[in-house]
Design a protein around this motif. Sequence first.
Motif, PDB file in Angstrom:
ATOM      1  N   SER A   1      24.552  76.938  86.798  1.00 37.71           N
ATOM      2  CA  SER A   1      24.872  76.089  87.937  1.00 37.71           C
ATOM      3  C   SER A   1      23.702  75.146  88.196  1.00 37.71           C
ATOM      4  N   SER A   2      23.988  74.024  88.819  1.00 36.18           N
ATOM      5  CA  SER A   2      22.917  73.073  89.145  1.00 36.18           C
ATOM      6  C   SER A   2      22.172  73.466  90.420  1.00 36.18           C
ATOM      7  N   ARG A   3      22.565  74.565  91.063  1.00 38.85           N
ATOM      8  CA  ARG A   3      21.907  74.964  92.310  1.00 38.85           C
ATOM      9  C   ARG A   3      20.438  75.315  92.116  1.00 38.85           C
ATOM     10  N   TRP A   4      20.014  75.515  90.862  1.00 42.46           N
ATOM     11  CA  TRP A   4      18.617  75.841  90.594  1.00 42.46           C
ATOM     12  C   TRP A   4      17.791  74.615  90.212  1.00 42.46           C
ATOM     13  N   ASP A   5      18.389  73.435  90.216  1.00 45.04           N
ATOM     14  CA  ASP A   5      17.619  72.218  89.910  1.00 45.04           C
ATOM     15  C   ASP A   5      16.412  72.119  90.839  1.00 45.04           C
ATOM     16  N   GLY A   6      15.280  71.802  90.247  1.00 41.97           N
ATOM     17  CA  GLY A   6      14.046  71.673  91.022  1.00 41.97           C
ATOM     18  C   GLY A   6      13.304  72.980  91.217  1.00 41.97           C
ATOM     19  N   LYS A   7      13.909  74.102  90.787  1.00 43.01           N
ATOM     20  CA  LYS A   7      13.270  75.413  90.912  1.00 43.01           C
ATOM     21  C   LYS A   7      12.551  75.740  89.602  1.00 43.01           C
ATOM     22  N   LYS A   8      11.582  76.646  89.691  1.00 41.93           N
ATOM     23  CA  LYS A   8      10.858  77.061  88.491  1.00 41.93           C
ATOM     24  C   LYS A   8      11.578  78.208  87.791  1.00 41.93           C
ATOM     25  N   ILE A   9      11.456  78.193  86.473  1.00 41.52           N
ATOM     26  CA  ILE A   9      11.929  79.295  85.656  1.00 41.52           C
ATOM     27  C   ILE A   9      10.758  79.711  84.766  1.00 41.52           C
ATOM     28  N   PHE A  10      10.664  81.001  84.493  1.00 38.60           N
ATOM     29  CA  PHE A  10       9.485  81.556  83.827  1.00 38.60           C
ATOM     30  C   PHE A  10       9.845  82.231  82.513  1.00 38.60           C
ATOM     31  N   LEU A  11       8.909  82.163  81.573  1.00 34.19           N
ATOM     32  CA  LEU A  11       8.977  82.897  80.312  1.00 34.19           C
ATOM     33  C   LEU A  11       7.828  83.901  80.364  1.00 34.19           C
ATOM     34  N   VAL A  12       8.175  85.173  80.522  1.00 28.43           N
ATOM     35  CA  VAL A  12       7.202  86.221  80.823  1.00 28.43           C
ATOM     36  C   VAL A  12       7.170  87.247  79.682  1.00 28.43           C
TER      37      VAL A  12
ATOM     38  N   GLY B   1       2.448  93.915  78.165  1.00 28.26           N
ATOM     39  CA  GLY B   1       1.110  93.329  78.204  1.00 28.26           C
ATOM     40  C   GLY B   1       0.867  92.519  79.463  1.00 28.26           C
ATOM     41  N   LEU B   2      -0.133  91.673  79.385  1.00 30.64           N
ATOM     42  CA  LEU B   2      -0.560  90.897  80.545  1.00 30.64           C
ATOM     43  C   LEU B   2       0.509  89.899  80.989  1.00 30.64           C
ATOM     44  N   GLN B   3       0.640  89.783  82.292  1.00 26.88           N
ATOM     45  CA  GLN B   3       1.581  88.824  82.863  1.00 26.88           C
ATOM     46  C   GLN B   3       0.826  87.932  83.854  1.00 26.88           C
ATOM     47  N   ASP B   4      -0.254  87.359  83.339  1.00 23.63           N
ATOM     48  CA  ASP B   4      -1.072  86.475  84.168  1.00 23.63           C
ATOM     49  C   ASP B   4      -0.822  85.022  83.769  1.00 23.63           C
ATOM     50  N   ALA B   5      -1.542  84.122  84.416  1.00 20.21           N
ATOM     51  CA  ALA B   5      -1.333  82.686  84.190  1.00 20.21           C
ATOM     52  C   ALA B   5      -1.513  82.289  82.720  1.00 20.21           C
ATOM     53  N   ALA B   6      -2.382  82.981  82.006  1.00 19.24           N
ATOM     54  CA  ALA B   6      -2.624  82.649  80.600  1.00 19.24           C
ATOM     55  C   ALA B   6      -1.478  83.088  79.689  1.00 19.24           C
ATOM     56  N   HIS B   7      -0.644  84.020  80.145  1.00 14.00           N
ATOM     57  CA  HIS B   7       0.407  84.569  79.293  1.00 14.00           C
ATOM     58  C   HIS B   7       1.830  84.248  79.762  1.00 14.00           C
ATOM     59  N   VAL B   8       1.966  83.692  80.957  1.00 10.70           N
ATOM     60  CA  VAL B   8       3.279  83.352  81.500  1.00 10.70           C
ATOM     61  C   VAL B   8       3.432  81.835  81.473  1.00 10.70           C
ATOM     62  N   ASP B   9       4.584  81.375  80.998  1.00  6.62           N
ATOM     63  CA  ASP B   9       4.867  79.944  80.968  1.00  6.62           C
ATOM     64  C   ASP B   9       5.937  79.654  82.022  1.00  6.62           C
ATOM     65  N   SER B  10       5.883  78.471  82.604  1.00  4.17           N
ATOM     66  CA  SER B  10       6.911  78.091  83.571  1.00  4.17           C
ATOM     67  C   SER B  10       7.218  76.610  83.445  1.00  4.17           C
ATOM     68  N   VAL B  11       8.450  76.274  83.767  1.00  2.60           N
ATOM     69  CA  VAL B  11       8.881  74.876  83.805  1.00  2.60           C
ATOM     70  C   VAL B  11       9.815  74.711  84.996  1.00  2.60           C
ATOM     71  N   VAL B  12      10.019  73.476  85.383  1.00  2.00           N
ATOM     72  CA  VAL B  12      10.945  73.168  86.465  1.00  2.00           C
ATOM     73  C   VAL B  12      12.292  72.822  85.845  1.00  2.00           C
ATOM     74  N   ILE B  13      13.342  73.388  86.394  1.00  2.00           N
ATOM     75  CA  ILE B  13      14.703  73.146  85.915  1.00  2.00           C
ATOM     76  C   ILE B  13      15.131  71.753  86.368  1.00  2.00           C
ATOM     77  N   LYS B  14      15.622  70.960  85.421  1.00  2.00           N
ATOM     78  CA  LYS B  14      16.043  69.593  85.740  1.00  2.00           C
ATOM     79  C   LYS B  14      17.409  69.344  85.112  1.00  2.00           C
ATOM     80  N   ASP B  15      18.343  68.870  85.906  1.00  2.00           N
ATOM     81  CA  ASP B  15      19.705  68.607  85.445  1.00  2.00           C
ATOM     82  C   ASP B  15      20.328  69.837  84.780  1.00  2.00           C
ATOM     83  N   GLY B  16      20.005  71.007  85.321  1.00  2.00           N
ATOM     84  CA  GLY B  16      20.567  72.250  84.802  1.00  2.00           C
ATOM     85  C   GLY B  16      20.007  72.669  83.457  1.00  2.00           C
TER      86      GLY B  16
END
Length: 194
Positions: A40-51, A55-70
């Motif tokens: 759904s497009s209801r998550w547009d503008g929200k972050k999604i994470f690749l965790v 192992g470690l789940q800190d800033a160095a090991h977790v990736d995130s992007v902003v959802i755009k146009d679904g």
Amino acid sequence: MKKMIAILAIGMMTVASMMVMAGCKTATKEICRIHGTMESSRWDGKKIFLVPMFGLQDAAHVDSVVIKDGKFEFTADTTEMKVIRVDYHYRDGVQDLLVVSEPGDIKVTVGANSISGGTPQNDSLQVWKDQIMKFNSAYNQLRMQARQEGSDQLLMTKGKEIQNQLKEYNIAFLKRQPTGVFKSFLQTMYPSAK
């Protein structure tokens, strides 16, 4: 004769330079590309994470992007079990998704029933997940029936039967898997299965 020697010399220099260039070729890592679509497009503008799953789940090991146009995309250069999840503030109605970040193009859809595929281990992971969901659904229906009857007898008989079928399925599925991250993940659940 001089022209023939000159042509031969140029040809030899060309071949030599091509060999040098081939020898200088840089090693390129095979990259995992995850192409995601939101249900759904209801998550547009929200972050999604690749965790990382382990192992470690800190800033160095977790990736995130902003959802755009679904849509969203991740890249990874390590092969491991990972989880794709929406920002916890907006997770209601979204199923976290297990993926193997193996080289290649992975297509995922994230929503109430998240799915993945496109690479060998992710295709197997999706087949496994579909079966697990069927077992879970059958067991949950049995629990509801037991609650309505006010007796745990169904869970003690048919429930145990479903649990045994699930265990047998997982062990057989594990044995068919080629060596890889997904097989290692399954072995953590059934270490005695080879």
